[in-house]
Design a protein around this motif. Structure first.
Motif, PDB file in Angstrom:
ATOM      1  N   GLY A   1      28.176  28.529 -18.723  1.00 13.50           N
ATOM      2  CA  GLY A   1      29.663  29.716 -18.788  1.00 13.50           C
ATOM      3  C   GLY A   1      30.993  28.525 -20.110  1.00 13.50           C
ATOM      4  O   GLY A   1      31.546  30.057 -20.529  1.00 13.50           O
TER       5      GLY A   1
ATOM      6  N   ILE B   1      26.244  42.860 -24.892  1.00 14.55           N
ATOM      7  CA  ILE B   1      27.001  42.706 -23.083  1.00 14.55           C
ATOM      8  C   ILE B   1      26.356  41.196 -22.486  1.00 14.55           C
ATOM      9  O   ILE B   1      26.954  41.013 -21.083  1.00 14.55           O
ATOM     10  CB  ILE B   1      27.596  43.876 -22.412  1.00 14.55           C
TER      11      ILE B   1
ATOM     12  N   ARG C   1      26.026  35.414 -32.459  1.00 12.44           N
ATOM     13  CA  ARG C   1      27.039  35.718 -31.618  1.00 12.44           C
ATOM     14  C   ARG C   1      27.966  35.012 -32.409  1.00 12.44           C
ATOM     15  O   ARG C   1      29.321  34.946 -32.240  1.00 12.44           O
ATOM     16  CB  ARG C   1      26.657  35.104 -30.580  1.00 12.44           C
TER      17      ARG C   1
ATOM     18  N   THR D   1      25.202  37.427 -20.919  1.00 10.16           N
ATOM     19  CA  THR D   1      26.417  36.928 -21.081  1.00 10.16           C
ATOM     20  C   THR D   1      25.743  35.408 -21.495  1.00 10.16           C
ATOM     21  O   THR D   1      24.416  35.332 -21.513  1.00 10.16           O
ATOM     22  CB  THR D   1      26.409  36.690 -19.706  1.00 10.16           C
ATOM     23  N   ASP D   2      26.986  34.695 -22.246  1.00 10.92           N
ATOM     24  CA  ASP D   2      25.870  33.197 -22.686  1.00 10.92           C
ATOM     25  C   ASP D   2      25.019  32.565 -21.646  1.00 10.92           C
ATOM     26  O   ASP D   2      23.818  31.936 -22.636  1.00 10.92           O
ATOM     27  CB  ASP D   2      27.137  32.167 -23.180  1.00 10.92           C
ATOM     28  N   SER D   3      25.886  32.434 -20.909  1.00  8.44           N
ATOM     29  CA  SER D   3      24.406  31.476 -19.879  1.00  8.44           C
ATOM     30  C   SER D   3      23.672  32.226 -19.711  1.00  8.44           C
ATOM     31  O   SER D   3      22.489  31.553 -19.236  1.00  8.44           O
ATOM     32  CB  SER D   3      25.411  31.248 -18.686  1.00  8.44           C
ATOM     33  N   THR D   4      23.448  33.866 -19.409  1.00 10.09           N
ATOM     34  CA  THR D   4      22.065  34.726 -19.476  1.00 10.09           C
ATOM     35  C   THR D   4      20.746  33.659 -20.914  1.00 10.09           C
ATOM     36  O   THR D   4      20.036  34.233 -20.428  1.00 10.09           O
ATOM     37  CB  THR D   4      22.227  36.035 -19.275  1.00 10.09           C
TER      38      THR D   4
END
Length: 194
Positions: free
Chosen positions: A72, A5, A29, A7-10
């Motif tokens: 994002g 869970i 992913r 996120t891509d940006s994290t």
């Protein structure tokens, strides 16, 4: 927080900060989707593998340089890199995928005959140059769609995603571009020789 869970940006942020494993998660992913996308264009497993690797080399370089700013929107950005590499691949082997236009007026069909003698070849190149110059005279929005469709072999769905307009708008711009090209050809008295 469980891995699936984040996120891509994290993941991008933590990778930029030096956590190498974040990139691994990002690649895992998206690899299935990206691999399928590339394969659908080139229809060859080895070439797909090469382009896939090249895509992530570019991704890594961009991230390391700190040039990534599409917050994002990681997947569309990676897909765009892959798409450009696919185009480069076809250019390299000089075999751009053929395109079909539904309009009855197709100025590009005169440019595709491979069995031309030297004189006709020169005429063909002149037509090609003239046509390219006329394309430059089109309004920016029409020129953009025409170049993406005719020279980069992009689908209207891809044009829509790249320009941020609906597919119908992209189709409309293409139609007007062809109408305007027809007018410009008449105005400049360019003769399209078969």
């Amino acid at each position: 927080m469980r891995k699936n869970i984040i996120t891509d940006s994290t993941l991008i942020s933590t990778y930029i900060q030096g956590k190498e494993s974040s990139l691994e998660i990002l690649i895992k992913r998206h690899q299935q989707r990206l691999f399928s996308f590339i394969y659908s264009k080139v229809q060859d497993k080895d070439i797909t593998e090469d382009i896939f690797q090249e895509t992530f080399i570019k991704v890594i370089r961009t991230l390391k340089k700190g040039n990534y700013n599409e917050e994002g929107k990681f997947l569309p950005w990676v897909m765009r890199i892959a798409h450009n590499l696919v185009i480069d691949y076809f250019r390299k082997i000089n075999r751009m995928p053929s395109f079909k236009t539904t309009d009855d007026f197709d100025i590009f069909s005169v440019l595709s005959d491979g069995n031309l003698n030297a004189e006709k070849q020169i005429i063909k190149e002149q037509i090609y140059t003239d046509v390219r110059e006329l394309v430059e005279e089109l309004p920016q929005e029409q020129k953009e769609v025409l170049i993406m469709r005719m020279y980069k072999d992009m689908s209207f769905k891809e044009i829509s995603e790249n320009t941020g307009v609906s597919i119908n708008t992209a189709l409309g711009r293409m139609r007007y571009a062809l109408i305007n090209m027809r007018k410009l050809i008449e105005k400049h008295k360019i003769i399209l020789v078969n």
